[in-house]
Design an enzyme around this catalytic site. Structure first.
Site, short mmCIF file in Angstrom:
data_model
loop_
_atom_site.label_atom_id
_atom_site.label_comp_id
_atom_site.label_asym_id
_atom_site.label_seq_id
_atom_site.Cartn_x
_atom_site.Cartn_y
_atom_site.Cartn_z
N GLU A 30 0.83 -1.21 0.00
CA GLU A 30 0.00 0.00 0.00
C GLU A 30 0.86 1.27 0.00
O GLU A 30 0.53 2.26 -0.67
CB GLU A 30 -0.92 0.04 1.23
CG GLU A 30 -1.95 -1.09 1.27
CD GLU A 30 -1.45 -2.30 2.07
OE1 GLU A 30 -0.24 -2.59 2.06
OE2 GLU A 30 -2.30 -2.95 2.70
N CYS B 289 -2.11 -2.87 7.42
CA CYS B 289 -1.54 -2.93 8.78
C CYS B 289 -1.61 -1.53 9.40
O CYS B 289 -2.02 -0.57 8.74
CB CYS B 289 -0.09 -3.41 8.73
SG CYS B 289 1.08 -2.13 8.20
N CYS C 33 0.19 1.26 7.24
CA CYS C 33 -0.48 1.62 5.98
C CYS C 33 -1.82 2.30 6.26
O CYS C 33 -2.23 3.22 5.55
CB CYS C 33 -0.67 0.38 5.12
SG CYS C 33 0.91 -0.40 4.68
#
Lengths: 194, 194
Positions: free
Chosen positions: B81, B114, B117
Site C-alpha cells: 500500500e 496494517c 499503511c
C-alpha cells in the site's frame, strides 16, 4: 504502463549540517538536540514541515537522519521518521534493525510520531523511541496526527519498544511555534466531503 | 557522513503483468482481481510477502501498483500500500491525491492494511479503500498487523475515506493460505526482549 519510481534522498543541507556534529553523541539529550536542529533547519527552508528525526545506535553513533519531505518530495509518506527508518535500514543492510532481537537502534523524533510513523516502528526493529514535542503540541499549531490508539506508548512498550517522552520538549515546541507564527504551511490534505 | 538513498521501484515483472490487463477497469471486482493477482505473483517470486495493492481513479484507470518489497527492497516501510500510494502521488504529481478535496482516487488492497499503511491513508488524499482479505486472515497465517484502533474502518470513514471490506475475500485468502502452506517466510521482526 509506465511505472514511476520514487527516490528517497535527503537534501544536501542535511549532510552539511551533520558534518558540523561529532559522529558519536553518547548523551541522549545531545541526540535529541540533533533531531530538533534538523526540524528547525527543515522549517527554515520554507518548503517542508518542522519535523526531524535521527537513528542512533546504542553507543551513540549516528546511523541516519530524516526530515519531513512531504512537499519537496511530493509524497505524503515522506515523514521524517519514515525516512530515518528507511535510510537506517539501508545503511545497516537489513529491513529488521534488531537483526533478530538485539536492542541496538534508537529513534529520536522531534515530535511524537503520527499514526503512520507509529505503525512503522514495530516493523523496523528499533528498540527505543525518544520524543521531543508531544502529539498535542503538533495539533496545537494545526497538524493532524491521525487516529492513534490512546495508549500508543504502552502498546509500543508491549512490543519491546521502550518509549521516552518529553526529552527537551520545550526546545522542540519552540520550533513548532516559530514555524506557526512565521506562517509555515499546515499541509494536511483536505478530507474529501461526501 | 555518507547519506544513503532509497529508490522505490517496482520489479520488472509488475510492468509485464500490467501489460496483460486493460488500462481501464470500470468494475470494482476487476480492480480487486488485479490487486490480488499482484499479491499472488509477488508470493510466487519466493522472496517477498503475499500482498498487492493498486490505485485506480474514479473512472477505473489504473494509476499505480504496489507489491510488498520488504525483503527485496531491504526496508520495512515497503508494504504494497505504501508503494502504491507513493507511486500514485508521483504519477499524479502531488502529495495530496485529493487535490484539495476531490473524491477521485481509490486504493485496492489484497489484505486489510496494517497499522502503518492504515495511518498513511488519511495523509494520501485517497477517497476510498477496498479490501480483500481481512486483518484476521493475515494474522491466521502468522503475519502481525500491528496495533490498529479497533474501529479503524469507522475512523477512516469519519475522515472522508469510504471503506469496503470483503471484496473477493475468498480469492485473497486463498493466496495467503497458499503462501503459508508452501512455507513462505513470515518476516515479522523479532521483538527485542528486555
Amino acid at each position: 504502463m509506465n511505472l514511476p519510481k520514487l527516490i528517497i534522498r535527503l537534501p544536501d543541507w542535511v549532510a552539511s549540517l551533520l558534518a558540523l556534529w561529532p559522529p558519536c553523541l553518547p548523551d541522549h539529550q545531545d541526540q535529541m538536540r540533533l533531531a530538533i536542529e534538523l526540524s528547525a533547519k527543515n522549517a527554515e527552508t520554507g518548503i517542508d514541515g518542522p519535523f526531524g528525526a535521527a537513528v542512533f545506535d546504542d553507543r551513540g553513533r549516528l546511523v541516519s537522519a530524516g526530515v519531513n519531505m512531504v512537499i519537496s518530495g511530493g509524497s505524503s509518506i515522506l515523514h521524517a521518521e519514515m525516512i530515518a527508518i528507511a535510510l537506517a535500514q539501508k545503511k545497516v543492510g537489513r529491513f529488521d534493525l534488531s537483526g533478530g532481537g538485539q536492542r541496538r537502534y534508537h529513534l529520536f523524533s522531534s515530535t511524537e510520531p503520527c499514526a503512520m510513523c507509529l505503525g512503522a516502528i514495530p516493523w523496523s526493529g528499533l528498540s527505543r523511541l525518544f520524543c521531543g514535542a508531544r502529539d498535542e503540541d503538533a495539533r496545537a499549531i494545526g497538524f493532524d496526527e491521525g487516529a492513534k490508539p490512546s495508549d500508543w506508548a504502552t502498546a509500543l512498550n508491549q512490543r519491546g519498544v521502550q518509549v521516552e517522552r518529553d526529552l527537551l520538549r520545550w526546545k522542540a515546541v519552540a520550533v513548532l511555534n516559530r514555524y506557526a507564527s512565521s506562517g509555515g504551511k499546515i499541509y494536511n490534505p483536505v478530507f474529501p466531503s461526501e
